[in-house]
Write a protein that holds these residues in place. Structure first.
Motif, PDB file in Angstrom:
ATOM      1  N   UNK A 204       0.844  -1.200   0.000  1.00 20.60           N
ATOM      2  CA  UNK A 204       0.000   0.000   0.000  1.00 20.60           C
ATOM      3  C   UNK A 204       0.880   1.251   0.000  1.00 20.60           C
ATOM      4  N   UNK A 205       2.132   1.082   0.373  1.00 22.14           N
ATOM      5  CA  UNK A 205       3.123   2.136   0.177  1.00 22.14           C
ATOM      6  C   UNK A 205       4.287   1.472  -0.547  1.00 22.14           C
ATOM      7  N   UNK A 206       5.183   2.252  -1.137  1.00 22.14           N
ATOM      8  CA  UNK A 206       6.274   1.600  -1.888  1.00 22.14           C
ATOM      9  C   UNK A 206       6.968   0.524  -1.049  1.00 22.14           C
ATOM     10  N   UNK A 207       7.154  -0.609  -1.661  1.00 26.71           N
ATOM     11  CA  UNK A 207       7.683  -1.763  -0.950  1.00 26.71           C
ATOM     12  C   UNK A 207       8.915  -2.288  -1.693  1.00 26.71           C
ATOM     13  N   UNK A 208       9.972  -2.507  -0.939  1.00 29.43           N
ATOM     14  CA  UNK A 208      11.248  -2.828  -1.577  1.00 29.43           C
ATOM     15  C   UNK A 208      11.540  -4.331  -1.471  1.00 29.43           C
ATOM     16  N   UNK A 209      12.017  -4.908  -2.558  1.00 28.36           N
ATOM     17  CA  UNK A 209      12.484  -6.294  -2.509  1.00 28.36           C
ATOM     18  C   UNK A 209      13.636  -6.474  -3.490  1.00 28.36           C
ATOM     19  N   UNK A 210      14.277  -7.618  -3.409  1.00 28.56           N
ATOM     20  CA  UNK A 210      15.468  -7.858  -4.231  1.00 28.56           C
ATOM     21  C   UNK A 210      15.126  -8.702  -5.454  1.00 28.56           C
ATOM     22  N   UNK A 211      15.710  -8.322  -6.558  1.00 27.31           N
ATOM     23  CA  UNK A 211      15.452  -9.007  -7.823  1.00 27.31           C
ATOM     24  C   UNK A 211      16.775  -9.553  -8.358  1.00 27.31           C
ATOM     25  N   UNK A 212      16.745 -10.779  -8.829  1.00 24.66           N
ATOM     26  CA  UNK A 212      17.973 -11.408  -9.345  1.00 24.66           C
ATOM     27  C   UNK A 212      17.748 -11.931 -10.758  1.00 24.66           C
ATOM     28  N   UNK A 213      18.824 -12.239 -11.428  1.00 28.92           N
ATOM     29  CA  UNK A 213      18.716 -12.882 -12.742  1.00 28.92           C
ATOM     30  C   UNK A 213      17.961 -14.186 -12.597  1.00 28.92           C
TER      31      UNK A 213
ATOM     32  N   UNK B 141      -1.528  -5.419 -17.133  1.00 32.67           N
ATOM     33  CA  UNK B 141      -2.241  -6.475 -16.421  1.00 32.67           C
ATOM     34  C   UNK B 141      -2.007  -7.824 -17.117  1.00 32.67           C
ATOM     35  N   UNK B 142      -2.042  -8.888 -16.322  1.00 30.55           N
ATOM     36  CA  UNK B 142      -1.856 -10.261 -16.827  1.00 30.55           C
ATOM     37  C   UNK B 142      -0.564 -10.424 -17.619  1.00 30.55           C
ATOM     38  N   UNK B 143       0.482  -9.839 -17.126  1.00 33.41           N
ATOM     39  CA  UNK B 143       1.769  -9.941 -17.820  1.00 33.41           C
ATOM     40  C   UNK B 143       2.769 -10.705 -16.964  1.00 33.41           C
ATOM     41  N   UNK B 144       3.755 -11.260 -17.648  1.00 33.53           N
ATOM     42  CA  UNK B 144       4.810 -11.954 -16.915  1.00 33.53           C
ATOM     43  C   UNK B 144       6.129 -11.701 -17.627  1.00 33.53           C
ATOM     44  N   UNK B 145       7.148 -11.381 -16.860  1.00 34.23           N
ATOM     45  CA  UNK B 145       8.479 -11.162 -17.441  1.00 34.23           C
ATOM     46  C   UNK B 145       9.503 -11.989 -16.683  1.00 34.23           C
ATOM     47  N   UNK B 146      10.615 -12.239 -17.336  1.00 31.73           N
ATOM     48  CA  UNK B 146      11.727 -12.894 -16.642  1.00 31.73           C
ATOM     49  C   UNK B 146      12.968 -12.022 -16.770  1.00 31.73           C
ATOM     50  N   UNK B 147      13.695 -11.934 -15.691  1.00 36.72           N
ATOM     51  CA  UNK B 147      14.951 -11.177 -15.709  1.00 36.72           C
ATOM     52  C   UNK B 147      16.016 -12.087 -16.305  1.00 36.72           C
ATOM     53  N   UNK B 148      16.545 -11.688 -17.450  1.00 32.59           N
ATOM     54  CA  UNK B 148      17.520 -12.534 -18.123  1.00 32.59           C
ATOM     55  C   UNK B 148      18.931 -12.271 -17.630  1.00 32.59           C
ATOM     56  N   UNK B 149      19.303 -11.010 -17.643  1.00 36.05           N
ATOM     57  CA  UNK B 149      20.646 -10.668 -17.162  1.00 36.05           C
ATOM     58  C   UNK B 149      20.601  -9.354 -16.404  1.00 36.05           C
ATOM     59  N   UNK B 150      21.618  -9.167 -15.616  1.00 32.10           N
ATOM     60  CA  UNK B 150      21.813  -7.869 -14.968  1.00 32.10           C
ATOM     61  C   UNK B 150      23.258  -7.455 -15.217  1.00 32.10           C
TER      62      UNK B 150
ATOM     63  N   UNK C 251      32.733  -0.002  -9.664  1.00 31.43           N
ATOM     64  CA  UNK C 251      33.437   1.230  -9.307  1.00 31.43           C
ATOM     65  C   UNK C 251      34.548   0.967  -8.308  1.00 31.43           C
ATOM     66  N   UNK C 252      35.055  -0.208  -8.309  1.00 31.95           N
ATOM     67  CA  UNK C 252      36.141  -0.529  -7.396  1.00 31.95           C
ATOM     68  C   UNK C 252      35.649  -0.776  -5.996  1.00 31.95           C
ATOM     69  N   UNK C 253      35.095   0.216  -5.375  1.00 26.39           N
ATOM     70  CA  UNK C 253      34.602   0.047  -4.010  1.00 26.39           C
ATOM     71  C   UNK C 253      33.255  -0.661  -4.004  1.00 26.39           C
ATOM     72  N   UNK C 254      32.671  -0.834  -5.128  1.00 27.21           N
ATOM     73  CA  UNK C 254      31.364  -1.494  -5.174  1.00 27.21           C
ATOM     74  C   UNK C 254      30.830  -1.475  -6.588  1.00 27.21           C
ATOM     75  N   UNK C 255      29.615  -1.961  -6.754  1.00 24.01           N
ATOM     76  CA  UNK C 255      29.026  -2.025  -8.080  1.00 24.01           C
ATOM     77  C   UNK C 255      27.628  -1.436  -8.040  1.00 24.01           C
ATOM     78  N   UNK C 256      27.245  -0.808  -9.120  1.00 22.56           N
ATOM     79  CA  UNK C 256      25.860  -0.334  -9.219  1.00 22.56           C
ATOM     80  C   UNK C 256      25.214  -0.976 -10.434  1.00 22.56           C
ATOM     81  N   UNK C 257      23.930  -1.066 -10.368  1.00 19.57           N
ATOM     82  CA  UNK C 257      23.190  -1.712 -11.456  1.00 19.57           C
ATOM     83  C   UNK C 257      23.277  -0.856 -12.712  1.00 19.57           C
ATOM     84  N   UNK C 258      23.762  -1.445 -13.802  1.00 19.97           N
ATOM     85  CA  UNK C 258      23.890  -0.703 -15.045  1.00 19.97           C
ATOM     86  C   UNK C 258      22.705  -0.903 -15.966  1.00 19.97           C
TER      87      UNK C 258
END
Lengths: 168, 571
Positions: free
Chosen positions: B127-136, B162-171, B176-183
């Motif tokens: 009911x308010x923005x809700x965060x979760x983790x998504x993987x390949x 509506x009535x849609x389905x997707x699959x995450x193929x790659x990420x 950045x050396x100290x870490x990575x960000x989603x490109x």
């Protein structure tokens, strides 16, 4: 690397029965073995694949299937001991041989026919129909312990008969 | 090795001798024709069509999608999904790369989306923005009549129709050396469609069968200030929410199907579960199972178990059941009947309402709900074991149903369904302690047809037809009359069929004949074992009758569909 087009259908048909039986031997139900066998073929054939002959392909498929089974069991939180699987593989290679147990099955068919009627019925009800000992006892007019003994005797007789048939 | 009446699936077998025995068992089952090896060639070829050059690893989902067995569930929205799934395989194989298995945070805007991770579906409702983790490899599915919007980090906004389905193929990740960000995130659309609003303001629509790279073009091209503003507002809101102390969020995540691994990671301790809910499911039956009020199911079933126990005890003692008890039973049963009706309408497999009610997924969810109601929930390990069993047996059951030929006798179907449920019952009860088993199935009703709510006896209740007689000949005569009323036999047919039926009654074991019917038997609450024996023999008898060629096509069809199981009793 793949050097010539592979006849996928022929390759699958050549190996599917052995792979399915191997997975059942490792403890999968028939349905689970079917799914894992299919996943195995897809995994193997989607990667660069070289057909190095039936024996090598068969071993490769078993390895891939075994990996998928381990992953599936881990997901289900019922992991399989890798040491046990090593023992299982050694037994499979020694006992099932090149024909993945086909000759043993053929020999068994003949040996089952040689059992007396009561033994044949008990073995069929237990191994084919999943009947309980109690239910078999009811049908054969025996106690549960009697059924257990009957099954054990029939099984020993079958093993001996198969050994003779295969000349072991 | 004879391990009767123990689970015949995977057992620990450390020694060579034990594995040799198992190999022999497997060969014996094959020699007897218990099951036959499947022909996978067509399925594999179709799944690989167009993907032969792809070096990508196979995904289990692709294998599942490639499966072309007929299923009893392919209806409604699933038809669309299944059709698109066949296109999906080639997309997966061509575009999946070996990207690192890192998870990216995404934010679900108010609404709902189903999320599949590691093979398990979870319903996220916010009911308010809700965060979760998504993987390949994860999938997202919107509701049949509601779109879903998700914010993908700084990349942009993804709107699933509506009535849609997707699959995450790659990420793709930027290091950045100290870490990575989603490109970027590459997705494939399995069903329906999506619109991608990247943070550079461009938008693109993608349809089923297509793939799309979801990325933020770093260009400074002029774009929609409004969209950027919307994204910034959403991000600010998320930062605000994340800064709050951790507490149960409104519209908190509801786990609809506990994947065993995911449940282990994410599920709270059983004792802290807020209420009974759907615990075990498979995608094909998710909608139906989710429509059941498991909390009330658990409550009413607990009542029923207790009431049935009291009723069985009263009958066994020769007492008149109190009217109040019968009234309570009727009230509790009324609720269960309504829920069973939902199961039937929702396509839950099983012969009749009680067949649906005893489906492994229903039984397993009911078990979880009952124990939760009792204040002693199943442990995480038991949940995992029972969940695995429920899924495995549900799958086996779907295969069983799909593989029947047109002329398969209904009695065979009933017998096989109930045998499968008996095996599931045995294995699932094997995961319970003695006290837990006794709570679900008190000794007064255990294994009794119609009285043992948690066993296959409830399903048997629909089909058993007790036949009373002074001796075998009388029982035989009653059965022939019963068959005659269905088949309208000629005198010639009747004579020949009488002989076959007589043989059947002669085969019925003495131990059963000689068991004096007790008060519970007269209340049709006899042991399921008796019904199973009778049904097994009756199937042989019916096959013999069908094999004689005596019957005309209409009679053959009637006998093939005949569902009643004659259970003989001596008067």
């Amino acid at each position: 690397m793949q050097t010539q087009p592979i006849d996928v259908a022929a390759l699958v048909r050549r190996h599917q029965e052995a792979l399915w039986r191997y997975l059942r031997y490792l403890g999968c139900s028939a349905a689970e073995a079917e799914d894992l066998a299919q996943e195995t073929f897809l995994a193997v054939l989607r990667a660069p694949f070289e057909d190095r002959g039936p024996e090598a392909v068969s071993a490769y498929l078993r390895t891939a299937a075994r990996r998928l089974l381990i992953r599936s069991r881990e997901r289900a939180r019922v992991p399989i001991s890798l040491e046990e699987l090593d023992v299982a593989d050694a037994v499979w290679s020694r006992m099932a041989g090149e024909d993945a147990g086909k000759s043993q099955i053929e020999a068994l068919r003949g040996c089952i026919e040689k059992l007396d009627e009561r033994g044949k019925r008990a073995i069929t009800l237990f191994y084919r129909d999943d009947s309980s000992r109690v239910a078999i006892g009811e049908l054969l007019g025996m106690s549960e312990d009697g059924v257990k003994s009957l099954l054990r005797r029939a099984r020993v007789a079958l093993r001996a008969c198969v050994e003779r048939s295969l000349g072991r | 090795m004879i391990p009767p009446d123990e689970p015949r699936g995977f057992r620990s077998a450390a020694s060579e001798e034990a594995w040799e025995e198992r190999l022999f068992d497997t060969s014996l089952e094959d020699a007897l024709g218990k099951s036959t090896a499947p022909d996978l060639a067509l399925r594999v070829v179709r799944a690989l069509e167009g993907t032969s050059g792809g070096p990508a690893p196979a995904a289990p989902a692709a294998a599942a999608a490639a499966r072309r067995r007929p299923t009893p569930f392919a209806q409604g929205a699933f038809v669309g999904v299944a059709a698109a799934a066949l296109l999906w395989i080639s997309i997966v194989a061509l575009t999946r790369s070996n990207s690192p298995q890192m998870a990216a945070p995404v934010v679900l805007q108010p609404g709902g989306v189903r999320h599949r991770h590691n093979g398990a579906w979870t319903q996220h409702t916010a009911v308010t923005p809700f965060r979760f983790l998504l993987s390949s490899g994860d999938r997202l599915q919107s509701a049949p009549s509601e779109s879903a919007s998700l914010l993908l980090g700084d990349l942009g906004l993804l709107r699933l129709e509506e009535a849609s389905e997707i699959e995450v193929l790659t990420m793709q990740w930027k290091d950045f050396g100290a870490g990575a960000v989603l490109g970027s995130v590459t997705v494939g659309v399995l069903a329906g469609g999506l619109t991608w609003y990247s943070s550079d303001s461009s938008s693109v629509k993608v349809r089923a069968g297509e793939t799309q790279v979801l990325s933020s073009a770093d260009s400074a091209s002029a774009g929609s200030a409004a969209l950027r503003e919307q994204l910034e507002q959403a991000k600010a809101r998320i930062r605000e929410l994340e800064a709050r102390p951790v507490s149960a969020p409104p519209g908190a995540q509801r786990t609809s199907e506990p994947d065993l691994a995911a449940a282990a990671q994410a599920a709270p301790a059983p004792a802290s579960r807020p209420s009974s809910k759907l615990q075990f499911s498979v995608p094909e039956l998710e909608k139906t199972l989710a429509s059941i009020d498991w909390s009330v199911m658990g409550e009413k079933s607990s009542q029923m178990i207790d009431l049935m126990k009291k009723l069985a005890e009263a009958i066994a003692n020769g007492e008149e059941p109190p009217l109040g008890l019968l009234g309570e039973l009727q009230a509790a049963n009324g609720f269960l009947v309504k829920e069973a009706e939902k199961m039937v309408k929702g396509g839950m497999p099983g012969e009749g309402p009680n067949g649906c009610f005893t489906h492994p997924l229903v039984t397993s969810n009911l078990m979880a709900a009952i124990f939760e109601q009792s204040g002693t929930p199943l442990s995480a390990e038991q949940m995992a074991q029972i969940g695995e069993l429920a899924k495995r047996y549900s799958h086996e059951d779907a295969l069983r149903v799909a593989n029947y030929a047109e002329g398969t006798p209904r009695l065979q179907i009933i017998l096989e369904e109930l045998a499968l449920k008996a095996r599931f019952h045995r294995d699932a009860f094997g995961a319970l302690s003695a006290d837990q088993r006794s709570l679900l199935s008190p000794s007064a009703t255990q294994g009794r047809i119609g009285f043992d709510l948690m066993g296959p006896g409830i399903a048997w209740n629909q089909f058993v037809k007790p036949v009373m007689g002074a001796d075998r000949a009388q029982v035989s005569s009653s059965i022939v009359s019963s068959l005659d009323s269905q088949l309208s036999m000629s005198a010639d047919q009747r004579g020949k069929i009488e002989a076959i039926v007589s043989k059947w009654t002669q085969q019925f074991p003495d131990s059963q004949w000689n068991t004096q019917a007790g008060p519970l038997d007269y209340a049709r609450a006899f042991p399921t074992e008796r019904a199973q024996i009778a049904a097994t023999l009756q199937l042989e008898m019916m096959r013999e009758i069908l094999g004689t060629g005596l019957l005309d096509p209409k009679q053959t069809a009637t006998l093939t569909k005949f569902p009643a199981v004659f259970v003989p009793f001596l008067k």
